[in-house]
Design a protein around this motif. Sequence first.
Motif, PDB file in Angstrom:
ATOM      1  N   LEU A  96      37.096 107.865  76.347  1.00  0.00           N
ATOM      2  CA  LEU A  96      38.394 107.369  75.871  1.00  0.00           C
ATOM      3  C   LEU A  96      38.269 105.885  75.996  1.00  0.00           C
ATOM      4  O   LEU A  96      38.257 105.575  77.257  1.00  0.00           O
ATOM      5  N   ILE A  97      38.109 104.919  75.164  1.00  0.00           N
ATOM      6  CA  ILE A  97      38.189 103.536  75.204  1.00  0.00           C
ATOM      7  C   ILE A  97      39.257 102.787  74.840  1.00  0.00           C
ATOM      8  O   ILE A  97      39.792 103.154  73.586  1.00  0.00           O
ATOM      9  N   PHE A  98      39.774 101.986  75.740  1.00  0.00           N
ATOM     10  CA  PHE A  98      41.225 101.333  75.426  1.00  0.00           C
ATOM     11  C   PHE A  98      40.903  99.834  74.918  1.00  0.00           C
ATOM     12  O   PHE A  98      39.908  99.277  75.418  1.00  0.00           O
ATOM     13  N   GLY A  99      41.893  99.399  74.154  1.00  0.00           N
ATOM     14  CA  GLY A  99      41.987  97.926  73.716  1.00  0.00           C
ATOM     15  C   GLY A  99      42.419  97.210  74.887  1.00  0.00           C
ATOM     16  O   GLY A  99      42.677  97.939  75.905  1.00  0.00           O
ATOM     17  N   GLN A 100      42.556  95.945  74.796  1.00  0.00           N
ATOM     18  CA  GLN A 100      42.926  94.985  76.062  1.00  0.00           C
ATOM     19  C   GLN A 100      44.543  95.142  76.124  1.00  0.00           C
ATOM     20  O   GLN A 100      45.087  94.535  76.865  1.00  0.00           O
ATOM     21  N   GLY A 101      45.207  95.693  74.990  1.00  0.00           N
ATOM     22  CA  GLY A 101      46.733  95.836  74.954  1.00  0.00           C
ATOM     23  C   GLY A 101      47.563  94.369  74.518  1.00  0.00           C
ATOM     24  O   GLY A 101      46.833  93.463  74.428  1.00  0.00           O
ATOM     25  N   THR A 102      48.582  94.961  73.717  1.00  0.00           N
ATOM     26  CA  THR A 102      49.432  93.923  73.242  1.00  0.00           C
ATOM     27  C   THR A 102      50.671  94.015  73.861  1.00  0.00           C
ATOM     28  O   THR A 102      51.435  95.019  73.836  1.00  0.00           O
ATOM     29  N   GLU A 103      50.952  92.710  74.405  1.00  0.00           N
ATOM     30  CA  GLU A 103      52.483  92.605  75.068  1.00  0.00           C
ATOM     31  C   GLU A 103      53.583  92.393  73.835  1.00  0.00           C
ATOM     32  O   GLU A 103      53.542  91.461  73.121  1.00  0.00           O
ATOM     33  N   LEU A 104      54.647  93.326  73.842  1.00  0.00           N
ATOM     34  CA  LEU A 104      55.607  93.334  72.824  1.00  0.00           C
ATOM     35  C   LEU A 104      57.076  92.697  73.743  1.00  0.00           C
ATOM     36  O   LEU A 104      57.367  93.640  74.833  1.00  0.00           O
ATOM     37  N   SER A 105      57.757  91.932  73.338  1.00  0.00           N
ATOM     38  CA  SER A 105      59.029  91.515  73.601  1.00  0.00           C
ATOM     39  C   SER A 105      60.189  91.614  72.575  1.00  0.00           C
ATOM     40  O   SER A 105      59.930  90.862  71.547  1.00  0.00           O
ATOM     41  N   VAL A 106      61.280  92.230  72.840  1.00  0.00           N
ATOM     42  CA  VAL A 106      62.121  92.503  71.626  1.00  0.00           C
ATOM     43  C   VAL A 106      63.337  91.786  72.304  1.00  0.00           C
ATOM     44  O   VAL A 106      63.852  92.253  73.222  1.00  0.00           O
ATOM     45  N   LYS A 107      63.687  90.895  71.572  1.00  0.00           N
ATOM     46  CA  LYS A 107      64.837  89.938  71.888  1.00  0.00           C
ATOM     47  C   LYS A 107      66.120  90.245  71.523  1.00  0.00           C
ATOM     48  O   LYS A 107      66.239  90.579  70.399  1.00  0.00           O
ATOM     49  N   PRO A 108      67.101  90.430  72.357  1.00  0.00           N
ATOM     50  CA  PRO A 108      68.513  91.008  71.726  1.00  0.00           C
ATOM     51  C   PRO A 108      69.075  89.857  70.902  1.00  0.00           C
ATOM     52  O   PRO A 108      68.850  88.628  71.080  1.00  0.00           O
TER      53      PRO A 108
END
Lengths: 108, 112
Positions: A96-108
Amino acid sequence: QKEVEQNSGPLSVPEGAIASLNCTYSDRGSQSFFWYRQYSGKSPELIMSIYSNGDKEDGRFTAQLNKASQYVSLLIRDSQPSDSATYLCAVMEGKLIFGQGTELSVKP
Amino acid sequence: NAGVTQTPKFQVLKTGQSMTLQCAQDMNHNSMYWYRQDPGMGLRLIYYSASEGTTDKGEVPNGYNVSRLNKREFSLRLESAAPSQTSVYFCASSPQGASPLHFGNGTRLTVT
C-alpha cells in the motif's frame, strides 16, 4: 516521480460547498484504492475504499475511479468544518503506497 | 478491543543510539506494515510483512530492520539513529494485502 500523486493543497472551501480531492497513480495493474482522513496529531482513518471503475457513494462522500486514466478522486458534499483534515490517497501496488496528502480547510 | 498497539508513544534518542519500536495487533491480521510520516511527505512505507515469517522492503528501508516475531507482533529497529530518522512512525495491519489498513496511534521519535 512519486507513484501516487495528490493535489499539493492546501484546499480551502466554504461550509456547505463541495470539496474535490484528486489522486493519480502510476501502476496500471493496481486494483485497490483507498481514501484516509487524518486529523492533526492523530492516526489515519479509512473513509472510503473503491475497487472498480465508476462512483461509490457513502453518505456525503463519493469516491470516483477511472482506471484507464489512472485517476481516483474523492468528493465531499455539504462540507463541514469538522471535515477539515488531511486526506490521504492510497493505492495497492503489491504494497500500500500513499500520496503526500491534501490538507482541506472548511471555513464556516 | 485494543486493535493495533504501538509502544512507546514518544522517544528521544541521541545520534548513534539504538532502539526498537514495538507493534502488536489483536485482530488476527496476516499483514503488518511500518510507515514513517514527515511534514508534506505523506506516509512512506519502510517495511511490511505480508504474512507471518515474511518481510519485505518498502520505499525507505535504509537504516531500519524489522522482525515479524509472530502473527501478532512486528517490531522496527533503528541500529544507529540519525537525525534524518526524526519522524512519526505508524504501524498498521490488515487481514490480507488488498484490505484496508488499521493504524496504531503512532510513535513520535526525535533524534538529536
